[in-house]
Design an enzyme around this catalytic site. Structure first.
Site, mmCIF file in Angstrom:
data_model
loop_
_atom_site.group_PDB
_atom_site.id
_atom_site.type_symbol
_atom_site.label_atom_id
_atom_site.label_comp_id
_atom_site.label_asym_id
_atom_site.label_seq_id
_atom_site.Cartn_x
_atom_site.Cartn_y
_atom_site.Cartn_z
ATOM 1 N N ARG A 194 -9.051 -2.743 11.025
ATOM 2 C CA ARG A 194 -8.002 -3.584 10.438
ATOM 3 C C ARG A 194 -6.620 -3.175 10.962
ATOM 4 O O ARG A 194 -6.014 -3.864 11.758
ATOM 5 C CB ARG A 194 -8.051 -3.480 8.904
ATOM 6 C CG ARG A 194 -7.224 -4.525 8.171
ATOM 7 C CD ARG A 194 -5.743 -4.229 8.100
ATOM 8 N NE ARG A 194 -5.446 -2.935 7.456
ATOM 9 C CZ ARG A 194 -4.226 -2.414 7.427
ATOM 10 N NH1 ARG A 194 -3.205 -3.025 7.988
ATOM 11 N NH2 ARG A 194 -4.015 -1.229 6.860
ATOM 12 N N ASP A 195 -6.144 -2.002 10.579
ATOM 13 C CA ASP A 195 -4.790 -1.592 10.974
ATOM 14 C C ASP A 195 -4.721 -1.448 12.489
ATOM 15 O O ASP A 195 -3.714 -1.777 13.119
ATOM 16 C CB ASP A 195 -4.461 -0.247 10.307
ATOM 17 C CG ASP A 195 -2.967 -0.033 10.115
ATOM 18 O OD1 ASP A 195 -2.181 -0.806 10.675
ATOM 19 O OD2 ASP A 195 -2.592 0.919 9.412
ATOM 20 N N HIS A 247 -1.543 8.040 4.751
ATOM 21 C CA HIS A 247 -1.779 7.039 5.797
ATOM 22 C C HIS A 247 -0.626 7.200 6.793
ATOM 23 O O HIS A 247 0.424 6.591 6.645
ATOM 24 C CB HIS A 247 -1.787 5.663 5.114
ATOM 25 C CG HIS A 247 -1.938 4.483 6.006
ATOM 26 N ND1 HIS A 247 -3.100 3.746 6.079
ATOM 27 C CD2 HIS A 247 -1.082 3.871 6.859
ATOM 28 C CE1 HIS A 247 -2.947 2.736 6.912
ATOM 29 N NE2 HIS A 247 -1.714 2.794 7.405
ATOM 30 N N HIS A 271 1.132 7.002 10.307
ATOM 31 C CA HIS A 271 1.229 6.513 11.687
ATOM 32 C C HIS A 271 1.853 7.629 12.526
ATOM 33 O O HIS A 271 2.514 8.532 12.001
ATOM 34 C CB HIS A 271 2.037 5.212 11.730
ATOM 35 C CG HIS A 271 1.253 4.025 11.219
ATOM 36 N ND1 HIS A 271 0.690 3.099 12.052
ATOM 37 C CD2 HIS A 271 0.916 3.657 9.958
ATOM 38 C CE1 HIS A 271 0.039 2.199 11.333
ATOM 39 N NE2 HIS A 271 0.157 2.510 10.051
ATOM 40 N N CYS A 319 1.865 -1.854 13.157
ATOM 41 C CA CYS A 319 2.064 -2.902 12.159
ATOM 42 C C CYS A 319 2.897 -4.004 12.789
ATOM 43 O O CYS A 319 3.946 -3.730 13.366
ATOM 44 C CB CYS A 319 2.763 -2.329 10.918
ATOM 45 S SG CYS A 319 3.104 -3.597 9.699
ATOM 46 N N ASN A 353 -2.085 4.438 13.692
ATOM 47 C CA ASN A 353 -2.330 5.554 12.771
ATOM 48 C C ASN A 353 -2.730 6.772 13.579
ATOM 49 O O ASN A 353 -3.180 6.652 14.706
ATOM 50 C CB ASN A 353 -3.523 5.242 11.875
ATOM 51 C CG ASN A 353 -3.157 4.309 10.784
ATOM 52 O OD1 ASN A 353 -3.232 3.106 10.966
ATOM 53 N ND2 ASN A 353 -2.753 4.837 9.662
HETATM 54 P P1 HMG Z 1 3.387 -16.944 2.589
HETATM 55 O O1 HMG Z 1 3.450 -17.701 3.870
HETATM 56 O O2 HMG Z 1 4.663 -16.543 1.933
HETATM 57 O O3 HMG Z 1 2.434 -17.643 1.546
HETATM 58 O O4 HMG Z 1 2.502 -15.675 2.818
HETATM 59 P P2 HMG Z 1 2.575 -18.902 0.682
HETATM 60 O O5 HMG Z 1 1.983 -18.511 -0.622
HETATM 61 O O6 HMG Z 1 3.964 -19.497 0.720
HETATM 62 O O7 HMG Z 1 1.608 -19.896 1.470
HETATM 63 C C1 HMG Z 1 1.892 -20.375 2.783
HETATM 64 C C2 HMG Z 1 0.584 -20.734 3.480
HETATM 65 O O8 HMG Z 1 -0.204 -19.556 3.661
HETATM 66 C C3 HMG Z 1 -0.286 -21.706 2.695
HETATM 67 O O9 HMG Z 1 -0.997 -22.511 3.620
HETATM 68 C C4 HMG Z 1 -1.271 -20.778 2.001
HETATM 69 O O10 HMG Z 1 -2.478 -21.406 1.684
HETATM 70 C C5 HMG Z 1 -1.492 -19.726 3.086
HETATM 71 P P3 HMG Z 1 -0.460 -23.948 4.093
HETATM 72 O O11 HMG Z 1 -0.359 -24.722 2.807
HETATM 73 O O12 HMG Z 1 0.874 -23.720 4.728
HETATM 74 O O13 HMG Z 1 -1.507 -24.391 5.058
HETATM 75 N N1 HMG Z 1 -1.951 -18.454 2.536
HETATM 76 C C6 HMG Z 1 -3.088 -17.853 2.911
HETATM 77 N N2 HMG Z 1 -4.022 -18.179 3.804
HETATM 78 C C7 HMG Z 1 -5.062 -17.352 3.925
HETATM 79 N N3 HMG Z 1 -5.194 -16.191 3.227
HETATM 80 C C8 HMG Z 1 -4.268 -15.830 2.338
HETATM 81 C C9 HMG Z 1 -3.161 -16.670 2.154
HETATM 82 N N4 HMG Z 1 -2.078 -16.611 1.351
HETATM 83 C C10 HMG Z 1 -1.355 -17.698 1.594
HETATM 84 N N5 HMG Z 1 -4.408 -14.709 1.645
HETATM 85 C C11 HMG Z 1 1.347 -13.684 2.476
HETATM 86 C C12 HMG Z 1 2.345 -14.667 1.894
HETATM 87 C C13 HMG Z 1 1.383 -12.445 1.627
HETATM 88 C C14 HMG Z 1 -0.032 -14.295 2.441
HETATM 89 C C15 HMG Z 1 1.774 -13.417 3.927
HETATM 90 O O14 HMG Z 1 3.063 -12.889 3.902
HETATM 91 C C16 HMG Z 1 0.855 -12.480 4.618
HETATM 92 O O15 HMG Z 1 -0.248 -12.846 5.011
HETATM 93 N N6 HMG Z 1 1.293 -11.200 4.781
HETATM 94 C C17 HMG Z 1 0.458 -10.147 5.289
HETATM 95 C C18 HMG Z 1 1.075 -9.510 6.470
HETATM 96 C C19 HMG Z 1 0.148 -8.457 6.962
HETATM 97 O O16 HMG Z 1 -1.061 -8.605 7.008
HETATM 98 N N7 HMG Z 1 0.752 -7.340 7.393
HETATM 99 C C20 HMG Z 1 0.026 -6.245 7.973
HETATM 100 C C21 HMG Z 1 -0.806 -5.497 6.983
HETATM 101 S S1 HMG Z 1 0.138 -4.369 6.001
HETATM 102 C C22 HMG Z 1 0.169 -2.924 6.950
HETATM 103 O O17 HMG Z 1 -0.228 -2.920 8.090
HETATM 104 C C23 HMG Z 1 0.657 -1.670 6.289
HETATM 105 C C24 HMG Z 1 -0.482 -0.699 5.900
HETATM 106 O O18 HMG Z 1 -1.266 -0.368 7.025
HETATM 107 C C25 HMG Z 1 0.116 0.587 5.311
HETATM 108 C C26 HMG Z 1 1.215 1.193 6.176
HETATM 109 O O19 HMG Z 1 0.964 1.496 7.353
HETATM 110 O O20 HMG Z 1 2.289 1.360 5.643
HETATM 111 C C27 HMG Z 1 -1.404 -1.326 4.841
HETATM 112 MG MG MG Z 2 -0.769 1.128 8.492
#
Ligand code: HMG
Ligand code: MG
Length: 300
Positions: free
Chosen positions: A14-15, A206, A208, A239, A248
């Site tokens: 995933r990450d 966690h 990086h 990220c 990581n």
């Molecule tokens: P948004 O665009 O603000 O959502 O996303 P919304 O509620 O306004 O909806 C917009 C559209 O997105 C809609 O579709 C929803 O259905 C769809 P449309 O009507 O336009 O066709 N939607 C989804 N589709 C599929 N699955 C879903 C989903 N939710 C809404 N779950 C949201 C808000 C949170 C979903 C968005 O900002 C997002 O996906 N963010 C995630 C970003 C991400 O994955 N970042 C990387 C992971 S975090 C990380 O790496 C850190 C970590 O490793 C720890 C560290 O290192 O610190 C964990």
């Molecule tokens: Mg991470």
């Protein structure tokens, strides 16, 4: 005192893969996850049910979970930022789901398109659905040692968010140094604040490795009694919302550290190194694990 046993959470699929620029074949993802399980990893983050427009590399997470050959005793988890993500994860029987907050307003806006408070409200909904369906829930906090947009982060804010996530029902909080900016000193300062209120068994790190400090920071955390470490095979990843942040810490490097400390982990390092070498070959990228490269050079 150091823990006797450490549990590794493998976040490479995933990450690690979420930030790769090229196309990743579903078969290669599955091959990687299967090889990691075969190497003895029992906690594998296999995908993310996030908005596929935001993170296209995770768009096939349903297919990954549907086609997984699950090994008994292995937990295959996924990120679920909201109820829609939770429902997607549930449909494909993810063994565990994770919510991911940030200790920075700026990062929360970039990563989740909402404030910290708004994100916690969405996570509370996921938490209650996870409880209803008896699916274990993990929590992340990003930027615990610094934010790419707003700089320094107060340990007290991390504590507040960690307590909220625990109160929602997370069984463990993973502390994310998203941009790898932490040092032994800042890791120690953060943990001192958290450990006054939270038991070490509820925390994971966690780290990086952007500035090459991840192993040092992990060692610092181990010394404070933390016994869960997230890592990514071959040091894959980064990220998408933290420009320039590298992957990581490499799983192989953590295993080498643990072996040297006599800490049990139950994982076969050469097998992990082979899994990492294979995915790097498929993706045509450099292997970022120093331990894996050293081991593979010795045996080739
Ligand atoms: P948004 O665009 O603000 O959502 O996303 P919304 O509620 O306004 O909806 C917009 C559209 O997105 C809609 O579709 C929803 O259905 C769809 P449309 O009507 O336009 O066709 N939607 C989804 N589709 C599929 N699955 C879903 C989903 N939710 C809404 N779950 C949201 C808000 C949170 C979903 C968005 O900002 C997002 O996906 N963010 C995630 C970003 C991400 O994955 N970042 C990387 C992971 S975090 C990380 O790496 C850190 C970590 O490793 C720890 C560290 O290192 O610190 C964990
Ligand atoms: Mg991470």
């Amino acid at each position: 005192m150091l823990p006797q046993r450490v549990s590794i959470v493998e976040v490479g699929p995933r990450d690690g893969l979420q930030n790769e620029p090229g196309t990743i074949a579903l078969a290669h993802k599955l091959e990687l996850i299967h090889a990691l399980a075969e190497a003895g990893l029992t906690r594998i983050e296999a995908g993310a049910f996030v908005n596929p427009k935001w993170v296209p590399q995770m768009a096939d997470s349903e297919a990954v979970f549907a086609k997984l050959k699950r090994k008994p005793g292995v937990r295959y988890s996924a990120l679920t930022p909201n109820l829609k993500g939770f429902e997607r994860a549930r449909q494909v029987n993810a063994s565990e789901v994770a919510i991911f907050a940030a200790a920075s307003e700026a990062f929360s806006e970039k990563n989740l398109n909402c404030s910290i408070e708004q994100s916690l409200a969405k996570f509370a909904e996921v938490a209650s659905a996870a409880r209803e369906h008896k699916i274990p829930l993990r929590g992340y906090i990003s930027c615990v040692l610094g934010c790419p947009y707003s700089g320094a982060v107060a340990p007290e804010l991390c504590l507040e968010i960690a307590q909220e996530l625990l109160n929602m029902g997370c069984y463990e909080i993973s502390l994310g140094d998203t941009i790898g900016i932490g040092t032994a000193a800042s890791t120690q300062a953060l943990l001192r604040v958290l450990l006054k209120r939270i038991d070490p068994t509820k925390l994971a790190v966690h780290m990086h490795d952007t500035y090459g400090q991840a192993l040092t920071n992990i060692y610092t955390a181990l010394q404070q009694g933390i016994a869960v470490v997230d890592s990514s095979v071959a040091g894959l990843g980064g990220c998408p919302y933290a420009k320039g942040a590298t992957g990581n810490v490499a799983t192989e490097d953590v295993l080498f550290l643990l072996k040297g400390l006599g800490i049990e982990h139950g994982i076969d390092l050469p097998k992990v190194a082979h899994a990492g070498a294979t995915i790097c070959r498929h993706l045509n990228i450099r292997n970022n694990s120093r331990a894996a490269v050293a081991l593979l050079n010795k045996t080739s």
